[in-house]
Design a protein around this motif. Structure first.
Motif, PDB file in Angstrom:
ATOM      1  N   GLU A   1     -42.977 -10.088 -35.548  1.00  0.00           N
ATOM      2  CA  GLU A   1     -43.433 -11.400 -36.032  1.00  0.00           C
ATOM      3  C   GLU A   1     -44.325 -12.112 -35.018  1.00  0.00           C
ATOM      4  O   GLU A   1     -44.439 -13.342 -35.030  1.00  0.00           O
ATOM      5  N   ILE A   2     -45.011 -11.370 -34.163  1.00  0.00           N
ATOM      6  CA  ILE A   2     -45.767 -12.005 -33.071  1.00  0.00           C
ATOM      7  C   ILE A   2     -46.906 -12.884 -33.576  1.00  0.00           C
ATOM      8  O   ILE A   2     -47.203 -13.926 -32.977  1.00  0.00           O
ATOM      9  N   ILE A   3     -47.554 -12.521 -34.689  1.00  0.00           N
ATOM     10  CA  ILE A   3     -48.701 -13.315 -35.154  1.00  0.00           C
ATOM     11  C   ILE A   3     -48.263 -14.716 -35.586  1.00  0.00           C
ATOM     12  O   ILE A   3     -48.799 -15.710 -35.091  1.00  0.00           O
TER      13      ILE A   3
ATOM     14  N   LEU B   1     -49.299 -18.232 -33.748  1.00  0.00           N
ATOM     15  CA  LEU B   1     -49.969 -19.289 -34.519  1.00  0.00           C
ATOM     16  C   LEU B   1     -49.246 -20.618 -34.368  1.00  0.00           C
ATOM     17  O   LEU B   1     -49.880 -21.670 -34.264  1.00  0.00           O
ATOM     18  N   ARG B   2     -47.927 -20.574 -34.331  1.00  0.00           N
ATOM     19  CA  ARG B   2     -47.181 -21.829 -34.186  1.00  0.00           C
ATOM     20  C   ARG B   2     -47.420 -22.454 -32.811  1.00  0.00           C
ATOM     21  O   ARG B   2     -47.589 -23.674 -32.684  1.00  0.00           O
ATOM     22  N   ILE B   3     -47.453 -21.605 -31.778  1.00  0.00           N
ATOM     23  CA  ILE B   3     -47.710 -22.106 -30.422  1.00  0.00           C
ATOM     24  C   ILE B   3     -49.158 -22.595 -30.311  1.00  0.00           C
ATOM     25  O   ILE B   3     -49.438 -23.607 -29.652  1.00  0.00           O
ATOM     26  N   MET B   4     -50.082 -21.900 -30.976  1.00  0.00           N
ATOM     27  CA  MET B   4     -51.487 -22.322 -30.978  1.00  0.00           C
ATOM     28  C   MET B   4     -51.648 -23.705 -31.598  1.00  0.00           C
ATOM     29  O   MET B   4     -52.532 -24.469 -31.232  1.00  0.00           O
ATOM     30  N   GLU B   5     -50.769 -24.019 -32.529  1.00  0.00           N
ATOM     31  CA  GLU B   5     -50.859 -25.313 -33.206  1.00  0.00           C
ATOM     32  C   GLU B   5     -50.226 -26.433 -32.401  1.00  0.00           C
ATOM     33  O   GLU B   5     -50.749 -27.549 -32.347  1.00  0.00           O
ATOM     34  N   SER B   6     -49.111 -26.142 -31.724  1.00  0.00           N
ATOM     35  CA  SER B   6     -48.345 -27.251 -31.149  1.00  0.00           C
ATOM     36  C   SER B   6     -47.930 -27.081 -29.692  1.00  0.00           C
ATOM     37  O   SER B   6     -47.224 -27.930 -29.152  1.00  0.00           O
TER      38      SER B   6
ATOM     39  N   GLU C   1     -53.061 -14.626 -47.755  1.00  0.00           N
ATOM     40  CA  GLU C   1     -52.069 -15.477 -47.068  1.00  0.00           C
ATOM     41  C   GLU C   1     -52.189 -15.343 -45.556  1.00  0.00           C
ATOM     42  O   GLU C   1     -52.170 -16.338 -44.832  1.00  0.00           O
ATOM     43  N   ARG C   2     -52.301 -14.097 -45.085  1.00  0.00           N
ATOM     44  CA  ARG C   2     -52.414 -13.884 -43.628  1.00  0.00           C
ATOM     45  C   ARG C   2     -53.703 -14.496 -43.097  1.00  0.00           C
ATOM     46  O   ARG C   2     -53.692 -15.215 -42.096  1.00  0.00           O
ATOM     47  N   PHE C   3     -54.818 -14.181 -43.765  1.00  0.00           N
ATOM     48  CA  PHE C   3     -56.102 -14.699 -43.296  1.00  0.00           C
ATOM     49  C   PHE C   3     -56.114 -16.229 -43.327  1.00  0.00           C
ATOM     50  O   PHE C   3     -56.551 -16.876 -42.365  1.00  0.00           O
ATOM     51  N   SER C   4     -55.645 -16.819 -44.422  1.00  0.00           N
ATOM     52  CA  SER C   4     -55.738 -18.278 -44.567  1.00  0.00           C
ATOM     53  C   SER C   4     -54.866 -18.991 -43.542  1.00  0.00           C
ATOM     54  O   SER C   4     -55.226 -20.061 -43.047  1.00  0.00           O
ATOM     55  N   HIS C   5     -53.712 -18.376 -43.175  1.00  0.00           N
ATOM     56  CA  HIS C   5     -52.852 -18.966 -42.145  1.00  0.00           C
ATOM     57  C   HIS C   5     -53.584 -18.996 -40.800  1.00  0.00           C
ATOM     58  O   HIS C   5     -53.621 -20.022 -40.109  1.00  0.00           O
ATOM     59  N   VAL C   6     -54.215 -17.864 -40.459  1.00  0.00           N
ATOM     60  CA  VAL C   6     -54.970 -17.786 -39.204  1.00  0.00           C
ATOM     61  C   VAL C   6     -56.141 -18.775 -39.227  1.00  0.00           C
ATOM     62  O   VAL C   6     -56.354 -19.532 -38.277  1.00  0.00           O
ATOM     63  N   ALA C   7     -56.893 -18.795 -40.333  1.00  0.00           N
ATOM     64  CA  ALA C   7     -58.068 -19.676 -40.434  1.00  0.00           C
ATOM     65  C   ALA C   7     -57.667 -21.147 -40.387  1.00  0.00           C
ATOM     66  O   ALA C   7     -58.365 -21.965 -39.778  1.00  0.00           O
ATOM     67  N   MET C   8     -56.533 -21.470 -41.012  1.00  0.00           N
ATOM     68  CA  MET C   8     -56.065 -22.865 -41.020  1.00  0.00           C
ATOM     69  C   MET C   8     -55.736 -23.334 -39.601  1.00  0.00           C
ATOM     70  O   MET C   8     -56.138 -24.422 -39.182  1.00  0.00           O
TER      71      MET C   8
END
Length: 297
Positions: free
Chosen positions: A160-162, A166-171, A202-209
């Protein structure tokens, strides 16, 4: 130099080497482990073959994993102290040494040791001990991806590394965001990693968001180092035809105008990447005589 202090291939005197052996042995005993962790973590840069010594010595990796597991109860509820954090981070520093060494990396992955670190990446507490814990844990994963080995990417994609990155990248803090974005960048630069992220919307949009949110944040609080990794992630996504189509709609305006001109004025590499990104998104678009892009037929 004392006659007994013959220099070994690793550039250590025999006396130094005996101390290393002693500290490794002391890791097996709870009474002597804390000091041994501290001393060995200081030496990890100067002892070139420390990783094989740690991996092949009896009980050492089990002792390091015990240090990690001992911290789990302090994660939830979040009661981790500075002392606990420093101690476990010394253990993590030794695991990073094992993760980055060519002789021990494959075995390190085969034993699924990175998974022991994921509970630390799940934490959200903003206190300094937790921030240090997350940053050091990210450092272990960062050391793995820095090797550009296919087996590393293959392993990470089964975990589940991605979403964790992503969560750390956000906050996360700026430093944690930078390491997490670097990890995502390295996964994307691998063909298997790019295909995996672009496989589903879903994967792409999560990363792009998340990347979009980061651009917005960076326009308010600039960081040239973090921006460099974000731009490289976007550029790599634009190599995938489906992602390229989507990015034409969702690439943040701040990357198309002069928002970051001042931040990037001395960074020719990132400026070049940004220009290439914009060019990639413009290519293949059909334009009508009024200059309005038409959808591809």
């Amino acid at each position: 130099m004392n006659m007994n202090e013959t220099v070994t291939t690793a550039g250590l005197t025999q006396v130094d080497r005996e101390k290393i052996y002693q500290w490794i042995n002391e890791l097996s005993s709870p009474e002597t482990r804390e000091n041994a962790l501290l001393e060995l973590s200081k030496k990890r840069e100067s002892v070139t073959d420390l990783a094989p010594m740690l991996w092949h010595s009896c009980g050492t990796i089990a002792a390091l994993l015990q240090e990690i597991v001992n911290i789990y109860p302090s994660i939830n509820p979040p009661t981790l102290t500075a002392h606990q954090s420093n101690r476990v981070c010394n253990a993590l520093a030794l695991l990073q040494c094992v993760a980055s060494h060519v002789e021990t990396r494959s075995a390190f992955l085969a034993a699924h040791i990175p998974l022991f670190l994921y509970p630390f990446l799940h934490t959200v507490s903003k206190t300094r001990p937790f921030e240090y814990l997350r940053l050091t844990s990210l450092g272990v994963i960062g050391a793995l991806v820095k090797t550009d080995e296919q087996e590393v990417i293959n392993f990470l994609l089964t975990t589940e590394i991605i979403p964790l990155c992503l969560r750390i990248m956000e906050s996360g803090s700026e430093l944690s965001k930078t390491v997490a974005t670097f990890i995502l960048q390295k996964i994307l630069l691998d063909d298997t990693g790019l295909a995996y992220i672009c496989q589903t919307y879903e994967r792409f949009s999560h990363v792009a968001m998340i990347l979009g949110k980061m651009v917005l944040q960076l326009s308010k609080e600039p960081s040239a180092r973090l921006l460099k990794h974000v731009v490289r992630c976007y550029l790599r996504l634009s190599d995938n035809s489906r992602a390229r189509e989507a990015l034409r709609q969702c690439l943040p305006d701040q990357l198309k105008d002069t928002t970051f001109a001042q931040v990037l004025k001395d960074d020719s590499t990132t400026k070049r990447w940004l220009a290439q990104l914009v060019k990639n998104l413009q290519e293949g678009q059909v334009t009508d005589p009024r200059g309005i892009p038409l959808p591809p037929q």
